[in-house]
Scaffold this active site. Structure first.
Site, short mmCIF file in Angstrom:
data_model
loop_
_atom_site.label_atom_id
_atom_site.label_comp_id
_atom_site.label_asym_id
_atom_site.label_seq_id
_atom_site.Cartn_x
_atom_site.Cartn_y
_atom_site.Cartn_z
CD GLU A 170 46.26 34.47 45.81
OE1 GLU A 170 45.24 34.10 46.41
OE2 GLU A 170 46.66 35.65 45.81
CD GLU A 228 46.47 38.25 42.29
OE1 GLU A 228 45.89 38.57 43.36
OE2 GLU A 228 46.14 37.27 41.62
O1 AHR Z 1 42.48 40.32 43.45
C1 AHR Z 1 41.49 39.45 43.93
C2 AHR Z 1 42.04 38.13 44.38
O2 AHR Z 1 43.08 38.31 45.31
C3 AHR Z 1 42.66 37.27 43.32
O3 AHR Z 1 41.71 36.56 42.59
C4 AHR Z 1 43.51 36.34 44.12
O4 AHR Z 1 44.57 35.81 43.38
C5 AHR Z 1 43.95 37.18 45.29
O5 AHR Z 1 43.85 36.52 46.48
#
Ligand code: AHR
Length: 522
Positions: A212, A331
């Site tokens: 990110e 994610e």
């Molecule tokens: O899952 C928690 C956070 O969510 C992670 O660290 C980040 O990559 C995302 O924004």
């Protein structure tokens, strides 16, 4: 418990009178026969229309140094009174090994861009204590580092995937981390690994280049990040014959501008092996207090995720028709409204993992099957105690969540070939279906996300005939139901009736349920 829908506001008094008068009689007739509160559905499984292989990595997971995911979750330490195997929580290892975790991403998340791997190797007593900036400013003692991560992956049978630090790290750090992990022997770093317990190289293939970086990983523009990606990639070495599979930071959800700017700034000879999008289903309610309406709003994100997968894949194809750059959903999962008291007692980003979370995850896994030709890897956030985890722990207890059981139900799809499914108006009905096949075996997953409608489903199989079928169901009456601590009554998959006949399958799909049918074709 599911609550009844209010009556139609356009009904007249006479309608009400008529309905109430007939109620006692109607109540004696099974709902399915009347078509009341049921949404009969017809589904066609086009067994001959292949989409692509369901890579096992589409069922990947993610473990970050946040809340009680690592410390108190998978890692309890060697001297803990909690039963452990070299510091890893024994019960967690057993459950995860039984489920099968194809790939595990670590150490973050946001934590990755503030992590310096050298802090986490060598004798634990000598490891420096740092502050975990992103997740609460607690002291990170670095007792779980690279060697412990690899040990954990070996215990549970997962392929390791390490996310490097671009935000506050350097190309040299990532280069050295790869050498420490992958160089066979004779260099200072390979010999250091041997002194730390492994003469054999770890042979780690998957490396993330930042996380990110449009947000917690450095607040960069795509062009700024692309310039860094090029530098980091040049120094990511091929060692011991193993070429690192570099995963570049992709967009926040379906941010096409980020993807275009990145791809425009990286030369064709230094493209990443994969490009990672992050996409969560945001929800408005605390995790165990959803209403049918707030659940519906959260689940409505999944068609958007599917659209993002299709559009981002098409965008990458515009640069690279040969599919050299794979699309990864690094994610994904559910973000519910966090409850500060719950986070205090269970760790940062703790959410209850309910039947609604399970339905969300099943929607995700169904869409990965449908888009199996476009996705190389998907990692759920997160493995233990954070967001929508597989396991939740409290002291010595370790509970398998409903999400764990959804992965267990979908496991049969791994490595099979996804095939096309046609369902009537799936968006409004709450029905979601996917299927995959291998030889004479067909696996069909169906879910009903309505809280007020049971669905008799007729599945016709195009071009084959079913010989036999068996099914498993995960179901709860209440969308906020979950597997709690200290309770012997746990919700888990159980056998479910399915009949074979007329060239197809017939089954009932109760409200709030996920079903997987294993079919043997004639
Ligand atoms: O899952 C928690 C956070 O969510 C992670 O660290 C980040 O990559 C995302 O924004």
């Amino acid at each position: 418990m599911s609550s009844p829908r209010p009556p139609n506001p356009r009904w007249t008094r006479r309608d009400f009178a008529r309905t109430s008068a007939s109620l006692p009689l109607l109540a004696l007739v099974p709902r399915g026969l009347l078509g009341l509160g049921t949404g009969r559905q017809e589904v066609t499984i086009r067994v001959d229309s292949e989409i692509g292989q369901v890579r096992p990595e589409l069922h990947g997971h993610f473990a970050e140094h946040v809340g009680a995911c690592i410390y108190g979750g998978v890692w309890v330490g060697r001297n803990s009174p909690i039963p452990n195997v070299n510091g890893y929580r024994k019960q967690a290892v057993e459950y995860l090994r039984e489920l099968g975790v194809p790939i595990l991403r670590w150490p973050g998340g946001c934590f990755a861009d503030d992590y310096h791997w050298r802090d986490g190797v060598g004798p634990p007593a000598g490891r420096p204590k740092r502050v975990n900036l992103h997740w609460g400013g607690y002291v990170e003692d670095n007792s779980f580092g690279t060697d412990e991560f690899i040990g954990f992956c070996r215990q549970i049978g997962a392929e390791p995937y390490i996310c490097g630090n671009v935000g506050s790290g350097s190309p040299e750090e990532l280069r050295d981390w790869i050498e420490y992990s992958n160089f066979p022997s004779g260099s200072a770093l390979a010999d250091e690994r041997a002194r730390n317990g492994s003469a054999e190289p770890y042979r780690i293939r998957y490396w993330g280049v930042g996380n990110e970086n449009w947000g917690c990983g450095g607040q960069m523009t795509a062009r700024e990040y692309a310039a860094l990606f090029r530098r980091f990639a040049v120094f990511a070495p091929v060692l011991g014959g193993l070429k690192p599979y570099l995963v570049a930071c992709g967009p926040d959800r379906n941010d096409v501008a980020w993807s275009h700017d990145f791809m425009d700034s990286v030369p064709a000879h230094r493209l990443p092996e994969a490009f990672a999008m992050h996409y969560y289903a945001e929800g408005k309610s605390p995790s165990a207090a959803y209403t049918p309406a707030t659940m519906e709003a959260q689940l409505a994100t999944f068609p958007e995720i599917e659209r993002a997968v299709i559009q981002q894949r098409a965008l990458l194809d515009g640069y690279d028709g040969g599919r050299k750059v794979m699309l990864v959903l690094d994610e994904w999962g559910v973000h519910d409204r966090l409850v500060p008291e719950e986070e205090k007692s269970h760790g940062r980003l703790w959410q209850q993992c309910t039947m609604r979370s399970a339905l969300a995850v099943a929607l995700g896994l169904n869409l990965f099957n449908r888009q199996a030709d476009k996705l190389a890897m998907c990692n759920l956030a997160q493995m233990v105690n954070v967001r929508a985890p597989l396991l939740q722990t409290e002291g010595g207890e370790c509970v398998r969540t409903l999400v764990y059981y959804v992965f267990a139900l979908f496991r049969a799809h791994r490595s099979k070939t996804a095939v096309r499914v046609e369902a009537e108006d799936p968006s409004s009905s709450g029905l979601s279906v996917s299927a995959s096949r291998e030889g004479q075996d067909l696996v069909v997953s169906l879910l009903n996300s309505r809280d007020d409608t049971d669905m008799p489903v007729a599945c016709s199989l195009r071009s084959v005939r079913p010989a036999s079928a068996s099914a498993q169901i995960l179901h709860a009456d209440d969308l906020n139901a979950y597997n709690g601590f200290g309770s012997s009554a746990q919700i888990a998959p159980r056998p479910h009736p399915v009949s074979v006949g007329g060239g197809g399958l017939q089954l009932d799909l109760p409200r709030l349920s996920v079903v997987t049918v294993a079919v043997r074709m004639a």
